[in-house]
Scaffold this motif. Structure first.
Motif, mmCIF file in Angstrom:
data_model
loop_
_atom_site.group_PDB
_atom_site.id
_atom_site.type_symbol
_atom_site.label_atom_id
_atom_site.label_comp_id
_atom_site.label_asym_id
_atom_site.label_seq_id
_atom_site.Cartn_x
_atom_site.Cartn_y
_atom_site.Cartn_z
ATOM 1 N N UNK A 95 9.869 -6.111 47.458
ATOM 2 C CA UNK A 95 10.516 -7.100 46.606
ATOM 3 C C UNK A 95 11.891 -6.587 46.186
ATOM 4 N N UNK A 96 12.846 -7.492 46.034
ATOM 5 C CA UNK A 96 14.238 -7.118 45.781
ATOM 6 C C UNK A 96 14.395 -6.196 44.571
ATOM 7 N N UNK A 97 13.844 -6.574 43.439
ATOM 8 C CA UNK A 97 14.025 -5.772 42.225
ATOM 9 C C UNK A 97 13.450 -4.366 42.390
ATOM 10 N N UNK A 98 12.266 -4.270 42.939
ATOM 11 C CA UNK A 98 11.639 -2.961 43.152
ATOM 12 C C UNK A 98 12.445 -2.117 44.125
ATOM 13 N N UNK A 136 15.376 -4.593 33.365
ATOM 14 C CA UNK A 136 14.184 -4.156 32.631
ATOM 15 C C UNK A 136 13.586 -2.865 33.194
ATOM 16 N N UNK A 137 13.685 -2.652 34.513
ATOM 17 C CA UNK A 137 13.012 -1.522 35.142
ATOM 18 C C UNK A 137 13.916 -0.328 35.430
ATOM 19 N N UNK A 138 15.209 -0.506 35.407
ATOM 20 C CA UNK A 138 16.130 0.546 35.841
ATOM 21 C C UNK A 138 16.257 1.696 34.848
ATOM 22 N N UNK A 139 16.243 2.930 35.372
ATOM 23 C CA UNK A 139 16.458 4.088 34.513
ATOM 24 C C UNK A 139 17.950 4.386 34.303
#
Length: 146
Positions: A95-98, A136-139
């Motif tokens: 998936x794009x975001x992942x 939301x998920x990025x460090x």
């Protein structure tokens, strides 16, 4: 300030605008730039046997679209003043975001730049927002452009 910028591109007008900004930032900071194209998983619906020609056509189309998107970014990197060091990457079957977040981790990027189509209302609910998920998920910091 930034040493490695990850540009998420899909070849759209929104990502071309983000590419111009990412190239400019890379030039100003002397940063390395990675242009990432993420191809979603093959949309297998689970009925009957897998058609290998369907998957091959899907994969070939993704590779062609990625090459076009990377070519656009490469041209931007060569324009103007000093050339920007560009690494082109294609990530498939995720998936794009992942794929964007994981690639930023794998590449050691310290900034993600990406475009947003700016959908709202029902369109956003139905289609979701890759940019929202990445933020939301990025460090690392994420710069989203419209």
């Amino acid at each position: 300030m930034f040493k490695h910028i990850l540009l998420a591109t899909d070849g759209s007008a929104a990502s071309e605008h983000a590419a111009k900004l990412a190239v400019s930032l890379a030039r100003i900071h002397g940063a390395k730039l990675t242009a990432l194209y993420v191809a979603d998983p093959y949309p297998y619906i689970g009925v009957g046997e897998i058609n290998p020609m369907g998957y091959q056509a899907y994969s070939a189309a993704a590779q062609q679209l990625a090459a076009q998107a990377h070519s656009t970014v490469d041209a931007l990197c060569k324009q103007g003043g000093s050339a920007v060091a560009l690494q082109a990457r294609l990530v498939e079957d995720v998936a794009a975001a992942s794929g964007i977040v994981q690639s930023a981790k794998d590449e050691g990027a310290d900034l993600i730049v990406m475009g947003s189509h700016g959908r709202s209302g029902i369109a956003r609910l139905m289609l979701g927002s890759v940019a929202t998920k990445v933020v939301a998920e990025s460090p690392v910091p994420v710069l989203v452009t419209r």
